[in-house]
Motif scaffolding. Structure first.
Motif, PDB file in Angstrom:
ATOM      1  N   ALA A  17       0.829  -1.200   0.000  1.00  0.00           N
ATOM      2  CA  ALA A  17       0.000   0.000   0.000  1.00  0.00           C
ATOM      3  C   ALA A  17       0.865   1.254   0.000  1.00  0.00           C
ATOM      4  O   ALA A  17       0.571   2.241  -0.684  1.00  0.00           O
ATOM      5  CB  ALA A  17      -0.935  -0.007   1.208  1.00  0.00           C
ATOM      6  N   ALA A  18       1.960   1.220   0.784  1.00  0.00           N
ATOM      7  CA  ALA A  18       2.885   2.354   0.808  1.00  0.00           C
ATOM      8  C   ALA A  18       3.516   2.571  -0.561  1.00  0.00           C
ATOM      9  O   ALA A  18       3.694   3.716  -1.012  1.00  0.00           O
ATOM     10  CB  ALA A  18       3.970   2.123   1.859  1.00  0.00           C
ATOM     11  N   LEU A  19       3.851   1.482  -1.248  1.00  0.00           N
ATOM     12  CA  LEU A  19       4.434   1.572  -2.584  1.00  0.00           C
ATOM     13  C   LEU A  19       3.451   2.206  -3.556  1.00  0.00           C
ATOM     14  O   LEU A  19       3.825   3.071  -4.360  1.00  0.00           O
ATOM     15  CB  LEU A  19       4.841   0.176  -3.065  1.00  0.00           C
ATOM     16  CG  LEU A  19       5.426   0.070  -4.464  1.00  0.00           C
ATOM     17  CD1 LEU A  19       6.708   0.876  -4.590  1.00  0.00           C
ATOM     18  CD2 LEU A  19       5.680  -1.404  -4.819  1.00  0.00           C
ATOM     19  N   GLY A  20       2.190   1.794  -3.504  1.00  0.00           N
ATOM     20  CA  GLY A  20       1.178   2.393  -4.373  1.00  0.00           C
ATOM     21  C   GLY A  20       1.010   3.876  -4.103  1.00  0.00           C
ATOM     22  O   GLY A  20       0.919   4.695  -5.038  1.00  0.00           O
ATOM     23  N   TRP A  21       0.969   4.251  -2.814  1.00  0.00           N
ATOM     24  CA  TRP A  21       0.829   5.667  -2.440  1.00  0.00           C
ATOM     25  C   TRP A  21       2.014   6.468  -2.944  1.00  0.00           C
ATOM     26  O   TRP A  21       1.862   7.545  -3.532  1.00  0.00           O
ATOM     27  CB  TRP A  21       0.724   5.787  -0.926  1.00  0.00           C
ATOM     28  CG  TRP A  21       0.359   7.156  -0.425  1.00  0.00           C
ATOM     29  CD1 TRP A  21      -0.893   7.576  -0.055  1.00  0.00           C
ATOM     30  CD2 TRP A  21       1.241   8.273  -0.224  1.00  0.00           C
ATOM     31  NE1 TRP A  21      -0.840   8.896   0.351  1.00  0.00           N
ATOM     32  CE2 TRP A  21       0.445   9.350   0.250  1.00  0.00           C
ATOM     33  CE3 TRP A  21       2.593   8.476  -0.410  1.00  0.00           C
ATOM     34  CZ2 TRP A  21       0.992  10.597   0.546  1.00  0.00           C
ATOM     35  CZ3 TRP A  21       3.140   9.726  -0.133  1.00  0.00           C
ATOM     36  CH2 TRP A  21       2.339  10.768   0.348  1.00  0.00           C
ATOM     37  N   ALA A  22       3.227   5.941  -2.739  1.00  0.00           N
ATOM     38  CA  ALA A  22       4.437   6.650  -3.149  1.00  0.00           C
ATOM     39  C   ALA A  22       4.503   6.808  -4.660  1.00  0.00           C
ATOM     40  O   ALA A  22       4.927   7.859  -5.166  1.00  0.00           O
ATOM     41  CB  ALA A  22       5.671   5.900  -2.635  1.00  0.00           C
ATOM     42  N   GLY A  23       4.090   5.779  -5.403  1.00  0.00           N
ATOM     43  CA  GLY A  23       4.097   5.873  -6.860  1.00  0.00           C
ATOM     44  C   GLY A  23       3.162   6.954  -7.365  1.00  0.00           C
ATOM     45  O   GLY A  23       3.528   7.752  -8.245  1.00  0.00           O
ATOM     46  N   ARG A  24       1.960   6.997  -6.815  1.00  0.00           N
ATOM     47  CA  ARG A  24       1.001   8.034  -7.240  1.00  0.00           C
ATOM     48  C   ARG A  24       1.516   9.426  -6.907  1.00  0.00           C
ATOM     49  O   ARG A  24       1.376  10.373  -7.695  1.00  0.00           O
ATOM     50  CB  ARG A  24      -0.360   7.795  -6.569  1.00  0.00           C
ATOM     51  CG  ARG A  24      -1.031   6.497  -6.946  1.00  0.00           C
ATOM     52  CD  ARG A  24      -2.471   6.425  -6.489  1.00  0.00           C
ATOM     53  NE  ARG A  24      -2.637   6.541  -5.052  1.00  0.00           N
ATOM     54  CZ  ARG A  24      -2.568   5.514  -4.200  1.00  0.00           C
ATOM     55  NH1 ARG A  24      -2.304   4.290  -4.648  1.00  0.00           N
ATOM     56  NH2 ARG A  24      -2.763   5.688  -2.902  1.00  0.00           N
TER      57      ARG A  24
END
Length: 293
Positions: A17-24
């Protein structure tokens, strides 16, 4: 923000979830994404330690698979992958080294207060309390839909204009990148009788009381950021109560909650502060903890 956004990945749902947030967020801000895994090899005499080379290949494959999910969604986003073998097993120092080279460090957090993977208990506390850059905590339940629907960037403010400058900057930059509104919150309470002095009583009398004083202080702190980001709608929120409780009461309307912590160290070491501690443990939305002087 010109530095990359870094995100710690360990294969857990929270780190995904952190990876998805950081990518966006990296796409919105137009900066590269740095995907890292911080680990240390167990001592040679540890039973079941396994083969170092084999473990290294496994770790590398895991983090590359995780990064590929971001590349698939954001094909134009520059993404780098790095496995950091912490010297002497000090994972905190490894993560702080990453934080020193990035604009924002993003980490996953589980439930209400327990950090996962390479962030176990006191390690997570130390990273947040000592990182020189903002640290964003993301829960496994976080989804892109939580950044829509009129949800605001909620930011807490305390002290004078200079004290909250870094926190407000992060909130306004994030809001501008997302096309979101900012809700700036200042909580106040009645001071004990012995805290009053002739000077403070005169000052409060001039502005009409405690609440008008707090409203004026928040307006003055917001003024330069209103001018710098005229496109960002701003709501001033003044409420009597503890800052942590007031902020948490607004978490259902927040797509991100931004709080500050003092960057200076006390006699007992670096501290997160009671307000940031309460919010990062109990807010259901992502929380950004921003160091300030």
């Amino acid at each position: 923000m010109t530095h990359p956004i870094a995100v710690g990945v360990d294969g857990s749902p929270e780190s995904r979830a952190a990876l998805g947030w950081a990518g966006r967020e990296a796409v919105r801000r137009g900066v590269p994404l740095r995907v890292v895994y911080a680990w240390h090899w167990p001592p040679h005499d540890m039973v079941g330690g396994g083969d170092r080379e084999e473990q290294t290949r496994w770790v590398r494959g895991m983090i590359e698979d995780a990064a590929r999910t971001v590349v698939d969604r954001h094909s134009d986003l520059p993404v780098t992958v790095e496995v950091i073998d912490s010297v002497g097993g000090d994972v905190v120092e490894a993560l702080l080294g990453v934080a020193a080279e990035t604009g924002t460090l993003v980490l996953g957090s589980r439930g209400y207060g327990a950090f996962v993977g390479f962030l176990l208990g006191s390690v997570g506390q130390r990273v947040i309390s000592e990182a020189p850059c903002p640290v964003v905590l993301v829960r496994s339940e976080d989804r892109p839909e939580g950044e829509a629907g009129g949800r605001e960037i909620v930011v807490g403010h305390q002290g004078g204009p200079e004290e909250g400058e870094a926190t407000l900057r992060f909130a306004f930059e994030t809001a501008a990148a997302r096309g979101a509104a900012v809700r700036a919150v200042r909580a106040w309470s009645l001071p004990p009788v012995f805290a009053y002095s002739p000077g403070s009583l005169k000052m409060l009398d001039e502005v009409g009381g405690l609440e008008p004083y707090e409203r004026k202080a928040l307006a003055e702190a917001l003024q330069p950021w209103r001018e710098r980001f005229p496109e960002v709608p701003v709501t001033q929120h003044i409420e009597m109560g503890s800052a942590g409780q007031v902020l948490l009461s607004l978490s259902d309307r927040a797509q991100l909650m931004v709080v500050g912590r003092r960057a200076s160290r006390s006699a007992v070491g670096a501290r997160i502060g009671s307000v940031a501690h309460a919010v990062m443990h109990h807010a259901p939305c992502p929380v950004a903890v921003v160091p300030h002087s």
